[in-house]
Write an enzyme that holds these catalytic residues in place. Structure first.
Site: not given
Ligand code: E4P
Length: 219
Positions: A83
């Site tokens: 990522k």
């Molecule tokens: C997933 O890849 C993201 O990092 C995650 O869904 C972010 O979620 P949040 O906005 O609840 O922190």
């Protein structure tokens, strides 16, 4: 639609994976911090259970650091998706890591043009954060629809991974809007099949069968 779990808790992920319906996992530094274990060890444990893409997020902010952290993650298992953030350094790292045959998930996407750039950089997944857009008074699902239209117009193969999901209707609406994947927090995953009429109907069927002595004979 693929269903991923948005968590860095290996035990919880393993429990949900028993359903046979978990296609992958996304983690991020906040989730890793909540888990409290070493991040690489956590990812190793998750990859022992999950065979679909498991996203591991870099902490470096410049291209070279992202590439080196990405390569470190990639040594954990073949199904690691690295990522990287939606920055120019992230785009350069995305191109480089993709050219090494690794999966890349471009995270922190908040606009359709960002998603187009990520697709041009060869991203395997783009992660639009729909809940955070809703929190900011914008419409996260509109973003999914816009990205779907652009990707279909130009036949981009990048998968749209609806992230920052806050509710079961978010999962439904992302599917309708054409997201390829939804990454779902464990509590929302649990709630996906709950319906009071299902519970009520099942209780009534079982009570009727008991009253009438309905049995299922062995062969
Ligand atoms: C997933 O890849 C993201 O990092 C995650 O869904 C972010 O979620 P949040 O906005 O609840 O922190």
């Amino acid at each position: 639609m693929k269903l991923f779990i948005d968590s860095a808790d290996p035990k919880e992920i393993a429990r949900l994976a028993e359903t046979g319906l978990v296609d992958g996992v996304t983690t991020n530094p906040t989730l890793a911090a909540k888990n409290g274990q070493d991040y690489v060890e956590t990812l190793e444990e998750i990859c022992r259970t999950i065979k679909g893409a498991v996203s591991a997020e870099v902490l470096a902010t410049e291209t070279a650091g992202m590439i080196s952290e990405g390569r470190r993650f990639a040594r954990i298992a073949k199904n690691i998706a690295i990522k990287v953030p939606m920055t120019w350094d992230g785009m350069k790292a995305c191109r480089a890591l993709r050219s090494e045959g690794l999966m890349v998930n471009v995270t922190l996407c908040f606009s359709a043009v960002q998603a187009m750039v990520a697709a041009k950089a060869g991203a395997t997944f783009i992660s639009p954060f729909i809940g955070r857009l809703d929190d900011a008074g914008q419409d996260g699902l509109t973003l999914i629809r816009e990205i779907r239209a652009i990707y279909d117009n130009f036949d981009f193969k990048t998968e749209i991974l609806a992230a920052s999901i806050r509710s079961v209707p978010h999962v439904r609406d992302s599917a309708i809007a054409g997201a390829d994947v939804a990454t779902i927090p464990p509590d929302i995953f649990q709630k996906m099949i709950s319906h009071p009429l299902t519970d009520k109907g099942l209780a009534a069927f079982l009570a009727d069968a008991k009253k009438a002595g309905v049995r299922i004979r062995d062969e």
